[in-house]
Design a protein around this motif. Structure first.
Motif, mmCIF file in Angstrom:
data_model
loop_
_atom_site.group_PDB
_atom_site.id
_atom_site.type_symbol
_atom_site.label_atom_id
_atom_site.label_comp_id
_atom_site.label_asym_id
_atom_site.label_seq_id
_atom_site.Cartn_x
_atom_site.Cartn_y
_atom_site.Cartn_z
ATOM 1 N N HIS A 164 0.884 -1.049 -0.219
ATOM 2 C CA HIS A 164 0.325 0.312 -0.535
ATOM 3 C C HIS A 164 0.817 1.564 -0.077
ATOM 4 C CE1 HIS A 164 -3.587 2.488 0.806
ATOM 5 N NE2 HIS A 164 -2.816 3.608 2.000
ATOM 6 N N HIS A 165 2.108 1.379 0.819
ATOM 7 C CA HIS A 165 2.714 2.126 0.917
ATOM 8 C C HIS A 165 3.681 2.628 -0.737
ATOM 9 C CE1 HIS A 165 5.243 5.505 2.944
ATOM 10 N NE2 HIS A 165 6.356 4.684 1.666
ATOM 11 N N VAL A 166 3.667 1.345 -1.027
ATOM 12 C CA VAL A 166 4.657 2.082 -1.972
ATOM 13 C C VAL A 166 3.923 2.232 -3.502
ATOM 14 C CG1 VAL A 166 6.463 1.214 -3.758
ATOM 15 C CG2 VAL A 166 7.134 0.190 -1.520
ATOM 16 N N PHE A 167 3.023 1.217 -3.629
ATOM 17 C CA PHE A 167 2.128 1.408 -4.850
ATOM 18 C C PHE A 167 1.485 2.182 -4.849
ATOM 19 C CE2 PHE A 167 4.976 -2.233 -5.433
ATOM 20 C CZ PHE A 167 5.391 -1.969 -6.848
ATOM 21 N N ALA A 168 0.410 2.079 -3.407
ATOM 22 C CA ALA A 168 -0.964 3.146 -2.950
ATOM 23 C C ALA A 168 -2.014 2.497 -3.516
ATOM 24 C CB ALA A 168 -0.980 4.563 -3.599
ATOM 25 N N VAL A 169 -1.942 1.167 -3.455
ATOM 26 C CA VAL A 169 -2.870 0.059 -3.424
ATOM 27 C C VAL A 169 -4.187 -0.631 -2.837
ATOM 28 C CG1 VAL A 169 -2.037 -1.148 -5.691
ATOM 29 C CG2 VAL A 169 -1.256 -2.262 -3.161
ATOM 30 N N GLU A 170 -4.991 -0.374 -2.948
ATOM 31 C CA GLU A 170 -5.861 -1.075 -1.629
ATOM 32 C C GLU A 170 -6.787 -2.447 -1.842
ATOM 33 O OE1 GLU A 170 -6.681 0.609 0.873
ATOM 34 O OE2 GLU A 170 -6.051 2.582 0.517
ATOM 35 N N PHE A 171 -6.742 -3.204 -1.322
ATOM 36 C CA PHE A 171 -6.480 -4.682 -1.178
ATOM 37 C C PHE A 171 -7.860 -5.513 -0.738
ATOM 38 C CE2 PHE A 171 -1.687 -4.497 -0.603
ATOM 39 C CZ PHE A 171 -0.846 -5.431 -1.693
ATOM 40 N N GLU A 172 -8.657 -6.652 -1.662
ATOM 41 C CA GLU A 172 -9.408 -6.678 -1.792
ATOM 42 C C GLU A 172 -9.161 -8.053 -0.521
ATOM 43 O OE1 GLU A 172 -13.099 -9.634 -3.129
ATOM 44 O OE2 GLU A 172 -12.167 -7.845 -4.693
ATOM 45 N N MET A 173 -9.534 -8.714 0.978
ATOM 46 C CA MET A 173 -9.711 -9.763 1.314
ATOM 47 C C MET A 173 -10.119 -10.798 1.210
ATOM 48 S SD MET A 173 -6.921 -8.456 2.800
ATOM 49 C CE MET A 173 -6.252 -10.091 3.646
ATOM 50 N N LEU A 174 -9.242 -12.151 1.374
ATOM 51 C CA LEU A 174 -10.400 -13.352 0.720
ATOM 52 C C LEU A 174 -9.240 -14.783 1.411
ATOM 53 C CD1 LEU A 174 -12.192 -15.133 -1.307
ATOM 54 C CD2 LEU A 174 -10.708 -15.235 -3.137
ATOM 55 N N GLU A 175 -10.616 -15.149 1.951
ATOM 56 C CA GLU A 175 -10.175 -16.649 2.993
ATOM 57 C C GLU A 175 -10.521 -17.577 2.040
ATOM 58 O OE1 GLU A 175 -10.556 -16.881 6.998
ATOM 59 O OE2 GLU A 175 -11.298 -15.370 7.282
ATOM 60 N N MET A 176 -9.357 -18.816 1.728
ATOM 61 C CA MET A 176 -9.187 -20.303 0.529
ATOM 62 C C MET A 176 -9.388 -20.756 1.824
ATOM 63 S SD MET A 176 -8.876 -18.856 -3.044
ATOM 64 C CE MET A 176 -9.494 -20.736 -4.061
ATOM 65 N N GLY A 177 -9.943 -22.305 2.366
ATOM 66 C CA GLY A 177 -9.509 -23.219 2.738
ATOM 67 C C GLY A 177 -7.986 -22.738 3.721
ATOM 68 N N THR A 178 -7.154 -22.629 4.258
ATOM 69 C CA THR A 178 -6.147 -22.499 5.245
ATOM 70 C C THR A 178 -5.398 -21.065 4.808
ATOM 71 O OG1 THR A 178 -4.282 -23.489 4.401
ATOM 72 C CG2 THR A 178 -5.995 -24.288 6.307
#
Length: 124
Positions: free
Chosen positions: A25-39
């Protein structure tokens, strides 16, 4: 038929998801969508299906281990230099300053906060 832009997806291993998300986020100014897939816990980079190119995710899980050797991901950007200037402040290590690769533009390299070797590419 072989696609001339063959990469469809990438996964970058992380050991500390919060630290890795902060770094990118600091370097590229991106926001992330979080996802859980199994473990596995995944932080998805933004992706626009209407545009060419690929996307990927930061992944934390039992089968993922950060590495500075092996395959490298290069992020495309408008200019490598200002983004490379943010790397160390965000917790990474600069490996290669903006370097000309002739008619193909410029590259730079760094270790991210997790120890992955990553590249950047720009045309200017």
């Amino acid at each position: 038929m072989f696609n001339p832009n063959p990469v469809a997806w990438f996964e970058m291993p992380v050991t500390d998801m919060q630290r890795a998300r902060h770094f990118y986020h600091h370097v590229f100014a991106v926001e992330f969508e979080m996802l859980e897939m199994g473990t596995d816990l995944m932080a998805m980079f933004p992706f626009d299906h209407a545009k060419p190119g690929s996307s990927g995710a930061l992944v934390q899980g039992p089968d993922y281990e950060p590495c500075s050797k092996g395959c490298m991901v290069y992020f495309e950007c408008a200019d490598v230099a200002p983004l490379l200037a943010k790397v160390e402040h965000a917790g990474g290590k600069l490996l290669l300053n903006k370097t000309s690769i002739g008619e193909h533009g410029f590259i730079g390299m760094f270790l991210d906060s997790e120890g992955n070797k990553v590249g950047m590419h720009s045309q200017q």
